[in-house]
Design an enzyme around this catalytic site. Sequence first.
Site: not given
Length: 606
Positions: A218, A220, A448, A450
């Site tokens: 996950h 990025k 989106h 976090k």
Amino acid sequence: MPYKLTLEPTEDELVHHSSRDVQSRRSSQAAHCEESGARSLSLLLQECKPSETKKKRELETIIIDSDEDEQVSKKQKQQLIEDEAFAQAVQHIGTSSSSKSPRAANKLDEAFGVDYEAGCRSSSTFRLMQVKGLPQWANKGCVNIRGVIQGDVQVALLSNYMVDIDWLLEACPRLKTVPSVVIFHGESGGSLELLQARKPNSWLLHKPPLRLSYGTHHTKAMFLLYPTGIRIVVHTANLIYIDWNNKSQGLWTQDFPYKNVAAGESKPSPFENDLVEYLQALEWTGCIAIISGIGEVHVDAAFFRKFDYSSAMVRLVASVPGYHLGRNLTKWGHLKLRTILQEQHFEEHFKGSPCVYQFSSLGSLDEKWMGEFGSSIQAGSTFGNEQLGPGPVQIVWPTVEDIRNSLEGYAAGGAVPSPLKNVERAFLSKYWYRWQADHTGRSRAIPHIKTFLRYNDQRLAWFLLTSSNLSKAAWGVLQKNGSQLMIRSYELGVLFLPSLVGNNSNVTPFSCTYSSSILPRELQNREDDGGKRQLRHTKLVTLSWKSSNHEKSDMDIFVRLPIPYALPPVKYDPKDIPWSWDRQYREPDMFGEVWPRQVRRYTMQS
């Protein structure tokens, strides 16, 4: 868990529209608005329709400069005007009941814009990403993918969960000329087949091993190698169109030079050790590349020790799958965050202060784990060596109405993929707070991004930008009486601390693409009357922070971070319903759609 494509596409969600497609879509929006009583909107929409041209529609305002990006074309300038006009029209739909006059609203936008751009630039390495359909001021100081991947890139390592090759190459044509490109991905099934079929032949793919079920890759991030150094980027967007254009997203980036070999060996920084250990955990064997002025090199995890990270403004907080114990117990996940915070000292007023958890997917949680995670989030002590201790937990999460009234309508809900059984647990109800982001223009750009942080009013003890959602899979869960931490997924985040920003505030930033750099005013050196450097105290604050007389000091520097949402957040009203994506919602959004609906993620998706 992070979201995957689960629904078939419709024409409304095509990534690339022809002029006819866009005009039709905007006409339908105008019609819907007129039905709501906003009859003047259709004229405004006609004024901002796109010009008839065969070229792809493009809006790219480059923030991080490069030689070829210094001039913005007339078409791009016109598109900025058109998009802002359209944004004002669309925003009128959501605010038609407001008593605020357009002139007053424009003045307010301008006031926001001045403080907002200054704040974005003062943070130096943390930026919000551009969002299409927002007023122009809301994208000042923000970045897009072309502004990140630029210059003489020799090797590009792109780490992500979802990757749309066709969009990526069009959004960032420079990648077509990069000699060596490697994608670390989390794709599987048909999405992986599409990735393999559409990528250039010279590009390499690597899917890090998932040792436990229900985990994902996950992270990025981007690692861009230049002849002079490396650019590291940690962000929150999948490599797909909607993530880089329609969502509230965040990005940290910093360039680092090669180490001075003539100066001899230096002790590795904590940033360096954390980075190399994370890359080693990916189990990538590396690739052969040629870097101008250096020659042929083997790029693997160990290669990243060749760079000087002593000026790093952040600490890395990563997660890797596995059962971690012994020396590795505190290397990953929330125990890594706890360990770093325990080493820090903060101002007295952060004792017992609130902690914000903001994310886009909610795992299956229980009160015991919330306490375990909270012990990590609330770690740290004051300068008087008192523990900061527990404080109120505030979960910033969009409501059903936030999704319905967003720039994308219900389609935005596909990127907030949490089921009813996770969201509507009774013990969570006391934690819910609204997503409100008027000061950054992003109240209707669904997050989106976090983020996790601790604050008091508009002052920040620390701030974490990460790929991690609120889940055991991402952060880990303690087992065997606390002797073992089990993590399922790969994640990566960056932690901003006043001590790090302060220690490096007198260091002139290195750039892989500038010949020289301009240091933000808030981070410039200061000298006393005797010409000696003063030890200055760094304080992290939000864009909305206002200085007061008792805070003004020549010994202090205030660094504004563009936290996208308002602090303190507003608690849910009794009528507010937290969004969950497996419920039916029958009240139409601004596009006349209901939920569930069809959403497209990939350009070439059949």
